[in-house]
Design a protein around this motif. Structure first.
Motif, PDB file in Angstrom:
ATOM      1  N   MET A   1       0.846  -1.192   0.000  1.00 40.96           N
ATOM      2  CA  MET A   1       0.000   0.000   0.000  1.00 40.96           C
ATOM      3  C   MET A   1       0.886   1.248   0.000  1.00 40.96           C
ATOM      4  O   MET A   1       1.816   1.359   0.787  1.00 40.96           O
ATOM      5  CB  MET A   1      -0.910  -0.002   1.228  1.00 40.96           C
ATOM      6  CG  MET A   1      -1.991   1.060   1.226  1.00 40.96           C
ATOM      7  SD  MET A   1      -3.335   0.736   0.046  1.00 40.96           S
ATOM      8  CE  MET A   1      -4.220  -0.587   0.881  1.00 40.96           C
ATOM      9  N   LYS A 135      -8.655   3.761  -3.713  1.00 40.08           N
ATOM     10  CA  LYS A 135      -8.145   2.566  -3.029  1.00 40.08           C
ATOM     11  C   LYS A 135      -7.236   1.765  -3.958  1.00 40.08           C
ATOM     12  O   LYS A 135      -6.139   1.329  -3.576  1.00 40.08           O
ATOM     13  CB  LYS A 135      -9.301   1.694  -2.545  1.00 40.08           C
ATOM     14  CG  LYS A 135      -8.881   0.422  -1.805  1.00 40.08           C
ATOM     15  CD  LYS A 135     -10.114  -0.300  -1.282  1.00 40.08           C
ATOM     16  CE  LYS A 135      -9.714  -1.552  -0.486  1.00 40.08           C
ATOM     17  NZ  LYS A 135      -9.177  -2.620  -1.353  1.00 40.08           N
ATOM     18  N   GLU A 136      -7.662   1.582  -5.198  1.00 39.99           N
ATOM     19  CA  GLU A 136      -6.853   0.826  -6.160  1.00 39.99           C
ATOM     20  C   GLU A 136      -5.573   1.578  -6.518  1.00 39.99           C
ATOM     21  O   GLU A 136      -4.513   0.953  -6.692  1.00 39.99           O
ATOM     22  CB  GLU A 136      -7.682   0.525  -7.413  1.00 39.99           C
ATOM     23  CG  GLU A 136      -8.820  -0.460  -7.150  1.00 39.99           C
ATOM     24  CD  GLU A 136      -9.668  -0.725  -8.384  1.00 39.99           C
ATOM     25  OE1 GLU A 136      -9.278  -0.271  -9.489  1.00 39.99           O
ATOM     26  OE2 GLU A 136     -10.715  -1.389  -8.245  1.00 39.99           O
ATOM     27  N   GLU A 139      -3.171   1.039  -3.802  1.00 39.95           N
ATOM     28  CA  GLU A 139      -2.668  -0.334  -3.794  1.00 39.95           C
ATOM     29  C   GLU A 139      -1.559  -0.545  -4.818  1.00 39.95           C
ATOM     30  O   GLU A 139      -0.938  -1.610  -4.849  1.00 39.95           O
ATOM     31  CB  GLU A 139      -3.812  -1.309  -4.079  1.00 39.95           C
ATOM     32  CG  GLU A 139      -4.810  -1.428  -2.926  1.00 39.95           C
ATOM     33  CD  GLU A 139      -6.046  -2.223  -3.303  1.00 39.95           C
ATOM     34  OE1 GLU A 139      -6.768  -2.653  -2.382  1.00 39.95           O
ATOM     35  OE2 GLU A 139      -6.296  -2.413  -4.513  1.00 39.95           O
ATOM     36  N   ARG A 141      -1.945  -0.372  -8.226  1.00 35.34           N
ATOM     37  CA  ARG A 141      -2.386  -0.993  -9.483  1.00 35.34           C
ATOM     38  C   ARG A 141      -1.787  -0.258 -10.682  1.00 35.34           C
ATOM     39  O   ARG A 141      -1.492   0.940 -10.616  1.00 35.34           O
ATOM     40  CB  ARG A 141      -3.913  -0.936  -9.597  1.00 35.34           C
ATOM     41  CG  ARG A 141      -4.677  -1.628  -8.479  1.00 35.34           C
ATOM     42  CD  ARG A 141      -4.883  -3.099  -8.738  1.00 35.34           C
ATOM     43  NE  ARG A 141      -5.760  -3.672  -7.720  1.00 35.34           N
ATOM     44  CZ  ARG A 141      -7.067  -3.840  -7.865  1.00 35.34           C
ATOM     45  NH1 ARG A 141      -7.651  -3.472  -9.001  1.00 35.34           N
ATOM     46  NH2 ARG A 141      -7.778  -4.384  -6.901  1.00 35.34           N
TER      47      ARG A 141
END
Length: 474
Positions: A1, A135-136, A139, A141
């Motif tokens: 994260m 959120k992604e 993370e 992505r």
């Protein structure tokens, strides 16, 4: 994260923060709303931090110190605050050239390419509803696989990914109260018509009404009212009571909490069991039977958008409201002891000198406990903005909605009604409403009954007269 900072950037002197948004304008009475739209994704990103600089009276120095250890910064912006927020973004980039900066909010949701072109230090913007999008991103992505963003690729080309689906299961979102507890001081948040300290949360998103001027349903929330279950809402209020025993009032900031009457009644009954005092946004058409249930279970105040006392203007803005219905609703609230903070807008399509006087007369007759008067603001992404642009009502020089001193301007004008006439009518509205003998008497009586209220109203009076002086100077 990624190590993520959620940031409401510092404001100009004298500006404050609006309802879940960046509303950079001086108000009649200074107020600070919770940064709920940022707190929600912050609750989903482990190890994140939320800084809400304006109510904390925080300058750039501690923010720049913090950002040196961050991988990602997410900033909430708006049309009035955008230029200032871009300057803040550049300062963040200068302090940490490796940090990725994203912006969220209605401004970038409807103008993603234009926003990126005018914000060189910003790496991406998240469009529409952005909780899971952020959120992604946090993370780590691959950006090309994240729905709902517009971003710069390695060659500086702007890429628009496909839209993100709206959230239907609102109970899937974690409590924002956890972030309030972790990162905010609730005493920093103040609104003149709510008891202090208060806490504000959303129990749902979206609004069934089609008001042409209203920003959030047309840009981020949509017109389908997606809601949390009464049990989920009650659980968060129960937790908030535990975390913040000093709270005197809870406010539900849904666009129209009363859009779903059976659910509103169900939530009220849950709140009644908890013994809390609460308030919410409502349309002026709630039936008396529902009002009785809400009042019996802790409702203190309704924030009601009347907008105008002229029926044709209400039709023009697709308010879906009859003046007679609003009168009956207000009469019921008075009889039941429910206070009303009424909001009105001057300068909407169809406005004339005569309709302004009609609205002022209407407001004095229905006599809400308090009111606020705004100037019609054609935000990009709304039908009103499209309508104003097509009809030549919008003065492009004033399209930013505020002047250099932070005073809200009247960006709309009509062949029969000038900017100046609309602007000056706001002060006339306040004067005719508040400087009536019955209203003055009720305010004095309220102050006599409570020394705390006396101190509060005197401070608000000083702020109000300062606001009027600044408007006259503008």
């Amino acid at each position: 994260m990624m190590k993520t900072l959620f940031l409401q950037p510092p404001s100009f002197d004298g500006f404050d923060g609006g309802a879940g948004s960046r509303y950079q304008a001086k108000r009649e009475i200074k107020s600070f709303w919770y940064p709920t739209w940022l707190a929600q994704p912050a609750a989903m990103v482990e190890g994140s931090r939320l800084i809400d600089a304006p109510p904390a009276r925080m300058g750039m120095e501690p923010i720049l110190e913090d950002v040196r250890n961050r991988d990602l910064v997410v900033m909430h912006t708006s049309t009035p605050s955008f230029a200032s927020d871009v300057r803040v973004a550049q300062m963040l980039k200068d302090a940490n050239p490796k940090v990725k900066i994203g912006m969220v909010g209605a401004k970038v949701a409807v103008q993603p390419e234009e926003s990126l072109l005018n914000a060189p230090p910003v790496d991406f913007v998240a469009r529409n509803e952005f909780d899971f999008t952020i959120k992604e991103m946090a993370e780590g992505r691959d950006w090309k696989d994240v729905d709902g963003i517009s971003w710069r690729d390695a060659d500086g080309k702007i890429v628009h990914n496909r839209d993100r689906a709206m959230i239907e299961d609102m109970d899937s979102l974690p409590f924002v109260t956890e972030v309030y507890k972790r990162d905010l001081k609730i005493e920093d948040y103040f609104i003149g018509y709510l008891m202090h300290p208060y806490i504000s949360i959303y129990t749902g998103r979206g609004c069934k009404s089609r008001c042409t001027f209203c920003l959030w349903p047309q840009t981020v929330g949509g017109h389908h009212y997606r809601t949390r279950s009464p049990e989920h809402v009650a659980a968060e209020i129960r937790l908030a009571k535990q975390y913040f025993p000093q709270v005197k009032e809870f406010f539900f900031d849904d666009d129209t909490f009363t859009d779903d009457l059976p659910r509103a009644e169900a939530i009220a009954r849950e709140l009644g069991k908890l013994g809390v005092t609460w308030s919410c946004n409502a349309k002026a058409n709630v039936p008396r039977k529902t009002l009785e249930v809400l009042k019996a279970n802790g409702l203190r105040l309704l924030l009601v958008g009347y907008e105008s006392g002229n029926q044709q203007i209400l039709h023009n803005i697709k308010k879906g409201m009859r003046v007679e219905t609003a009168r009956e609703f207000t009469k019921n609230c008075h009889e039941l002891g429910i206070k009303i903070h009424g909001t009105f807008i001057l300068g909407l399509p169809g406005e004339t000198k005569e309709t302004i006087q009609e609205t002022i007369k209407f407001a004095t007759e229905i006599n809400p406990h308090t009111l606020q008067v705004s100037l019609a603001a054609p935000y990009p992404g709304t039908f009103l903005h499209k309508q104003a642009t097509e009809n030549g009502w919008l003065d492009e020089k004033n399209a930013e909605l505020i002047d250099d001193n932070g005073v809200q301007i009247a960006p709309l004008h009509y062949p029969h009604l000038s900017h100046t006439e609309i602007f000056q009518s706001v002060e006339e509205f306040y004067r005719k409403f508040y400087f009536r003998a019955p209203k003055i008497a009720s305010i004095v009586n309220e102050m006599v009954r409570s020394p705390q209220m006396m101190k509060r109203r005197l401070r608000e009076g000083v702020e109000f007269f300062q606001f009027l002086r600044e408007r006259r100077a503008a």
